[in-house]
Design an enzyme around this catalytic site. Structure first.
Site, mmCIF file in Angstrom:
data_model
loop_
_atom_site.group_PDB
_atom_site.id
_atom_site.type_symbol
_atom_site.label_atom_id
_atom_site.label_comp_id
_atom_site.label_asym_id
_atom_site.label_seq_id
_atom_site.Cartn_x
_atom_site.Cartn_y
_atom_site.Cartn_z
ATOM 1 N N LYS A 79 37.275 13.428 43.113
ATOM 2 C CA LYS A 79 38.655 13.910 42.979
ATOM 3 C C LYS A 79 38.647 15.432 42.764
ATOM 4 C CE LYS A 79 42.744 12.560 40.195
ATOM 5 N NZ LYS A 79 43.198 11.621 39.131
ATOM 6 N N SER A 154 47.057 8.810 40.455
ATOM 7 C CA SER A 154 46.915 10.078 41.121
ATOM 8 C C SER A 154 45.588 10.253 41.878
ATOM 9 C CB SER A 154 47.048 11.209 40.091
ATOM 10 O OG SER A 154 46.012 11.131 39.129
ATOM 11 N N SER A 178 45.673 6.094 36.643
ATOM 12 C CA SER A 178 45.381 6.734 37.940
ATOM 13 C C SER A 178 44.165 6.242 38.705
ATOM 14 C CB SER A 178 45.211 8.231 37.739
ATOM 15 O OG SER A 178 46.460 8.831 37.802
#
Ligand code: GLN
Length: 492
Positions: A79, A154, A178
Site C-alpha cells: 500500500k 482503503s 481497511s
C-alpha cells in the site's frame, strides 16, 4: 519454460518451485509483471516498480537460494502509505505527489532482508481515509469480480492485485476495517494482527491509536509466512509491542477442538438465503471440529456508538497528524504571498473532499469549546467498549462476525448514497472497528458467493492471540474450500 499458473500456488508451493529450479525468480517476476499488465484496468497501482524489481531480481541471481526462507524471490505489492526509500510514496494524495522518502519503513527493510520482490506501490483511499476505493488521487480502483461494484478500501489496490492473482500477498493498513472489509468484498484473506505487533515506523499515519499494518493473501498459510517475517521488535516505533508468539507458520493448525467460540447473534436480521445457509454451515464446521459455539448478543447501545466513536477519534487524530502537510515544511506547495496563504492554498489544492471533510470534523472535535463533549467523551466511550469486548474475549477464544452483511455495493449506489440497510441494522457494517478499538487480531476469510460476488466471515481473538485467529481461519478455510474463480484464469 513449462506453463505454470503461478497465481493458484501458495507461497510455499512457489518456494518449492524456486528451490528445485523448476522456476527462476526472474521467470516468476516476468509472469507477475505480465499479469499485472493484464489487470491494468483495475487501476490498482500508484507506482509500478518494474525496473527496481527487475534489478533486484538480477542481483539475487548471484546468491544461492535460501531453502528455509519462503519469501525469497516472491513478488508482492505494498500500500502506498508505506514508505519505501528512494521510491515515490504518495498515500494516493496530491499533497504528497512529489514525496520521495530518504529513509525506509522497517517493514520494507524486513522484506528486503528476506529478498522478497516489491513490484508496485498500490492505490488507496487518500491517506487511508475511506472504505470504498473511490478516493485515490489516481482515480477509482475496480473490483475484479465485477467492475460496476466497489472494491472497498482503503487498502484498495493491494486487495485488487491479490484477488486478481497478480501477487500471492500484499501489505495493507487497517485503522477501522481497511484490510478486512475489502478482503470480504473480494474473496480473499485479510489479516489485521494485534495492534503494535508489526512496526509502523515509516508508515504514514491516519489515526495512530488505531493504525495497524496487515496482510492480504489467498491462503491463510501465506499470511503466516509473511507474519513470520514482519513480527520483529522495532525500537523505532514506540507503539511496537513484543509478540508472545512466534513461528506462526510452523504452529499453524487445522484444529479448533476445545475452543470456545462466540458468534454474534444475527437472528433478527433478514439475510439472503445463500448467506444464511453459508454462515450456518460454517458454524456447523466449527461444531464438527469440536469447538463449542455459542450465539451471543453484544450490548446494542455500545454497538450503535461504534461509528461515532471511531469517527471522532480517528478524524481528530488525523487532523493533528496531518497538520504538518502545509506545503511549506512538507508536501506539494501552492505559493501564496505569506505563510498563511501558502498553507491554505496548498492544503486546499492538496487534499481531496473526503479528507477535508474529516479534518473539519476533527478540528471541531478537538477545539477548546467542544473537546470535552466530543473528543474526550469518545475516548471514554471507547474505554467502555474495550472493556466489554475484552471481557467477552476473556470468556471466549474467539468472536465471529460478518465483515459486511451483503456483498460489495455498486459504485453508483455508493456515489448516490443509496443505502439499503435499515437504520437499526447500520451497526452491522461497522463491527470490524471493534478490533481496532481494543487492538485485537482480526481476520476475514471468504465465506461464499452471493449474486456472483464474494462475501466473507470475520474472526476476532484477544490481543496477542494471533495464532488462534490464524488457526481458526485456517481450519474454516479448508472446510469452506472457497474457490476464487479469478485464480482459475490461465495466463496465455
Ligand atoms: N473505512 C474506514 C474509514 O472510512 C476505515 C479506514 C481504514 O481502516 N483506514 O475510515
Amino acid at each position: 519454460m513449462k506453463k505454470i499458473n503461478y497465481q493458484q500456488l501458495s507461497i510455499m508451493q512457489l518456494h518449492e518451485l524456486l528451490v528445485n529450479k523448476t522456476l527462476s525468480a526472474e521467470e516468476l517476476l516476468n509472469l507477475v509483471l505480465s499479469r499485472l499488465k493484464k489487470f491494468a484496468d483495475l487501476n490498482a497501482v500508484a507506482t509500478v516498480l518494474e525496473k527496481e524489481a527487475t534489478e533486484w531480481v538480477q542481483s539475487l541471481k548471484a546468491m544461492e537460494i535460501e531453502k528455509d526462507n519462503p519469501l525469497y524471490g516472491i513478488p508482492f505489492v505494498m500500500k502506498d502509505n508505506i514508505i519505501t526509500i528512494g521510491q515515490k510514496t504518495t498515500a494516493s494524495s496530491n499533497i504528497l505527489a512529489n514525496f520521495v522518502p530518504h529513509y525506509d519503513s522497517t517493514i520494507n527493510s524486513l522484506l528486503k532482508n528476506v529478498k522478497a520482490v516489491n513490484i508496485a506501490k498500490t492505490a488507496l483511499d487518500e491517506l487511508g481515509m475511506g472504505g470504498d476505493g473511490l478516493y485515490a488521487n489516481t482515480g477509482y480502483v475496480y473490483n475484479p469480480w465485477n467492475k460496476a461494484h466497489i472494491i472497498g478500501g482503503s487498502s484498495s489496490g493491494s486487495t485488487a492485485l491479490v484477488a486478481a492473482g497478480v501477487v500471492p500477498f500484499a501489505l495493507g493498513t487497517d485503522t477501522g476495517d481497511s484490510i478486512r472489509k475489502p478482503a470480504g468484498f473480494n474473496g480473499i484473506v485479510g489479516f489485521k494482527p494485534t495492534y503494535g505487533l508489526i512496526s509502523r515506523n515509516g508508515v504514514i499515519p491516519y489515526a495512530p491509536s488505531l493504525d495497524t499494518v496487515g496482510i492480504f493473501a489467498n491462503y491463510v498459510q501465506d499470511i503466516a509466512n509473511v507474519l513470520d517475517v514482519l513480527v520483529k521488535e522495532d525500537k523505532n516505533d514506540f507503539t511496537n509491542t513484543k509478540s508472545l508468539e512466534s513461528d506462526y507458520f510452523k504452529n499453524l493448525k487445522e484444529d479448533v477442538s476445545n475452543l470456545k467460540i462466540a458468534v454474534l447473534n444475527y437472528q433478527s436480521y433478514q439475510w439472503k438465503d445463500e448467506v444464511k445457509s453459508a454462515f450456518d454451515q460454517a458454524m456447523k464446521y466449527l461444531v464438527n471440529g469440536k469447538a463449542k459455539v455459542e450465539y451471543i448478543d453484544f450490548n446494542q447501545e455500545l454497538l450503535s456508538a461504534l461509528l461515532p466513536v471511531y469517527m471522532i477519534i480517528s478524524f481528530a487524530e488525523a487532523t493533528s497528524c496531518h497538520a504538518g502537510y502545509d506545503g511549506v515544511n512538507f508536501g506539494v506547495q501552492k505559493k501564496g504571498s505569506n505563510y498563511q496563504e501558502t498553507m491554505i492554498k496548498s492544503r486546499t489544492a492538496g487534499f481531496g473532499q473526503v479528507v477535508k471533510r474529516r479534518y473539519v470534523i476533527g478540528a471541531y472535535a478537538l477545539s477548546e469549546l467542544h473537546q470535552k463533549e466530543l473528543f474526550l467523551k469518545a475516548k471514554r466511550v471507547r474505554r467502555i467498549i474495550v472493556e466489554q469486548i475484552n471481557q467477552l474475549l476473556a470468556n471466549y477464544d474467539a468472536f465471529i462476525v460478518m465483515p459486511s452483511v451483503s456483498p460489495a455495493p455498486t459504485i453508483k449506489d455508493v456515489l448516490e448514497k443509496n443505502n439499503t440497510l435499515k437504520a437499526e441494522h447500520q451497526y452491522m457494517e461497522d463491527l470490524l472497528v471493534l478490533a481496532n478499538l481494543n487492538g485485537s487480531p482480526s481476520i476475514t476469510i471468504p465465506l461464499t458467493i452471493v449474486d456472483e460476488l464474494p462475501i466473507g466471515l470475520n474472526i476476532n481473538t484477544a490481543p496477542f492471540k494471533d495464532q488462534t485467529a490464524l488457526n481458526i481461519a485456517n481450519y474454516l478455510s479448508k472446510q469452506i474450500n472457497f474457490k476464487n474463480k479469478l485464480l482459475g484464469e490461465d495466463d496465455e
